[in-house]
Enzyme design. Structure first.
Site, PDB file in Angstrom:
ATOM      1  N   SER A  91      -4.029  -2.992   9.055  1.00  0.00           N
ATOM      2  CA  SER A  91      -3.008  -3.353   8.077  1.00  0.00           C
ATOM      3  C   SER A  91      -1.681  -3.668   8.780  1.00  0.00           C
ATOM      4  CB  SER A  91      -2.836  -2.186   7.096  1.00  0.00           C
ATOM      5  OG  SER A  91      -1.840  -2.481   6.165  1.00  0.00           O
ATOM      6  N   HIS A  98       9.883   6.153   7.375  1.00  0.00           N
ATOM      7  CA  HIS A  98       8.725   6.168   8.278  1.00  0.00           C
ATOM      8  C   HIS A  98       9.019   7.040   9.501  1.00  0.00           C
ATOM      9  CE1 HIS A  98       6.563   3.130   6.101  1.00  0.00           C
ATOM     10  NE2 HIS A  98       7.266   2.104   6.495  1.00  0.00           N
ATOM     11  N   LYS A 107       2.255   1.395   6.871  1.00  0.00           N
ATOM     12  CA  LYS A 107       0.997   0.884   6.328  1.00  0.00           C
ATOM     13  C   LYS A 107       0.021   1.969   5.851  1.00  0.00           C
ATOM     14  CE  LYS A 107       1.565  -2.748   6.096  1.00  0.00           C
ATOM     15  NZ  LYS A 107       2.683  -3.338   5.282  1.00  0.00           N
TER      16      LYS A 107
HETATM   17  S1  PPS Z   1       4.829  -0.423   4.625  1.00  0.00           S
HETATM   18  O1  PPS Z   1       5.182  -1.861   4.876  1.00  0.00           O
HETATM   19  O2  PPS Z   1       4.631   0.291   5.890  1.00  0.00           O
HETATM   20  O3  PPS Z   1       5.772   0.262   3.770  1.00  0.00           O
HETATM   21  O4  PPS Z   1       3.395  -0.522   3.917  1.00  0.00           O
HETATM   22  P1  PPS Z   1       2.719   0.597   2.997  1.00  0.00           P
HETATM   23  O5  PPS Z   1       3.203   0.440   1.610  1.00  0.00           O
HETATM   24  O6  PPS Z   1       2.841   1.934   3.629  1.00  0.00           O
HETATM   25  O7  PPS Z   1       1.183   0.187   3.092  1.00  0.00           O
HETATM   26  C1  PPS Z   1       0.689  -1.073   2.741  1.00  0.00           C
HETATM   27  C2  PPS Z   1      -0.814  -0.928   2.592  1.00  0.00           C
HETATM   28  O8  PPS Z   1      -1.089  -0.169   1.400  1.00  0.00           O
HETATM   29  C3  PPS Z   1      -1.915  -0.961   0.555  1.00  0.00           C
HETATM   30  N1  PPS Z   1      -1.639  -0.639  -0.871  1.00  0.00           N
HETATM   31  C4  PPS Z   1      -2.556  -0.102  -1.685  1.00  0.00           C
HETATM   32  N2  PPS Z   1      -3.821   0.312  -1.460  1.00  0.00           N
HETATM   33  C5  PPS Z   1      -4.520   0.790  -2.529  1.00  0.00           C
HETATM   34  N3  PPS Z   1      -4.001   0.883  -3.786  1.00  0.00           N
HETATM   35  C6  PPS Z   1      -2.738   0.475  -4.046  1.00  0.00           C
HETATM   36  N4  PPS Z   1      -2.256   0.559  -5.279  1.00  0.00           N
HETATM   37  C7  PPS Z   1      -1.957  -0.039  -2.959  1.00  0.00           C
HETATM   38  N5  PPS Z   1      -0.696  -0.518  -2.851  1.00  0.00           N
HETATM   39  C8  PPS Z   1      -0.531  -0.885  -1.573  1.00  0.00           C
HETATM   40  C9  PPS Z   1      -1.552  -2.388   0.923  1.00  0.00           C
HETATM   41  O9  PPS Z   1      -2.496  -3.301   0.433  1.00  0.00           O
HETATM   42  C10 PPS Z   1      -1.526  -2.257   2.440  1.00  0.00           C
HETATM   43  O10 PPS Z   1      -2.831  -2.039   2.993  1.00  0.00           O
HETATM   44  P2  PPS Z   1      -3.834  -3.210   3.440  1.00  0.00           P
HETATM   45  O11 PPS Z   1      -4.974  -2.509   4.124  1.00  0.00           O
HETATM   46  O12 PPS Z   1      -3.073  -4.084   4.385  1.00  0.00           O
HETATM   47  O13 PPS Z   1      -4.281  -3.910   2.216  1.00  0.00           O
END
Ligand code: PPS
Length: 304
Positions: free
Chosen positions: A147, A117, A56
């Protein structure tokens, strides 16, 4: 040599979907000891690009940025498949996929982009030996926690939780998949002194995506025009990714990711923890943070 402590096939929602293996005290979503051996023996290639994160922290955001860079800003090439299919997760076997991502990685042609991860001390040794470039993205722990909590609610293969308070306790103690956030970010921070690691922060990318994309370009020895950089900024913005079916995870079957409970592209904003933490939770978290990070030179923006 990593110590495998136990094999725990216990998940409440969909018991058959996820197996948890504790390695060196870190709970990992790995199929079996045999699969863990295969992951450890993964043969990296010098031109592999590794994207490492604690869950996340913006994995799929950076994946989209790296894909756009590797495809010189060609949006259509980045839309050929859903992001969970475009680049494999080293250690994962998704319930909706026929085979573990490791097998997919082994069949891929170079140059490969591989996500993980895993904490730095559990990375397959060949990745260090081949001196692969690694992009690490860290996110402030309070937003990570929130998240991650919502992800547990919407992902059927993750354990059900009573409430945020329950997850908060587990997160602080590192009793969640991939273990302690504190150990993860510190481990990779230390590793960057001896390996080719670009260490980035989610909040910096949010604040100034163009600046951070330039850092990535430099790290990858890539040059693209300013037009392409602008295209990357646009295509990888939260609002555009949220509506892109190849990036927003809506293509994953709904019994696996239930977007009606919580969207994968949920908020995408630093500071959402303020909508979730009580004053007491925040004070307790800050105390714990100070203790765990006391001797680290790693700094996260304090007012986020
Ligand atoms: S995972 O499942 O662990 O692989 O998730 P991961 O991709 O690492 O993280 C998901 C969170 O990143 C946010 N996200 C973004 N934030 C800002 N800009 C962009 N473009 C973007 N893309 C993904 C996503 O919304 C999750 O965070 P939260 O706080 O839940 O919204």
């Amino acid at each position: 040599m990593a110590k495998i402590e136990k094999n725990v096939p216990t998940m409440e929602k969909e018991p058959e979907l996820l197996n948890v293996l504790e390695v060196d005290g870190v709970p990992l979503p790995v199929l079996s000891k045999e699969w863990w051996d295969k992951i450890c023996n993964f043969q990296a290639k010098p031109d592999d690009l590794i994207l490492a994160t604690y869950p996340k922290s913006g994995t799929h955001w950076m994946q989209e940025i790296l894909d756009m860079i590797q495809n010189n800003g060609d949006v259509e090439k980045c839309k050929t498949d859903h992001s969970l299919h475009r680049h494999p997760f080293l250690e994962l076997k998704f319930p909706h996929k026929e085979k573990p991502d490791l097998e997919i990685a082994l069949e891929m042609s170079s140059p490969r982009l591989i996500k993980t991860h895993l904490p730095s001390h559990l990375i397959p040794p060949s990745i260090w030996k081949e001196n692969c470039k690694i992009v690490y993205v860290a996110r402030n722990p309070k937003d990570c926690l929130v998240s991650y909590y919502h992800f547990h609610r919407m992902a059927s293969f993750l354990p059900d939780l009573q409430n945020l308070e329950e997850f908060y306790e587990k997160f602080i103690l590192g009793k969640v998949l991939y273990g302690s956030w504190f150990d993860h970010v510190k481990g990779w921070w230390a590793a960057k002194d001896t390996h080719r690691i670009l260490y980035l922060f989610y909040e910096d990318i949010k604040k100034n995506p163009k600046h951070e994309i330039h850092k990535v370009l430099e790290f990858l020895d890539k040059t693209v025009s300013e037009d392409v950089v602008n295209k990357i900024v646009h295509h990888t913005s939260f609002d555009v990714m949220k509506d892109n079916p190849m990036a927003n995870h809506t293509a994953v079957p709904s019994h696996i990711f239930n977007h009606s409970i919580s969207k994968f592209m949920r908020k995408g904003m630093p500071g959402d923890w303020k909508n979730h933490f009580t004053v007491a939770m925040n004070e307790n978290f800050d105390k714990h943070y100070e203790k765990k990070m006391a001797r680290s030179t790693l700094n996260f923006c304090p007012d986020i």
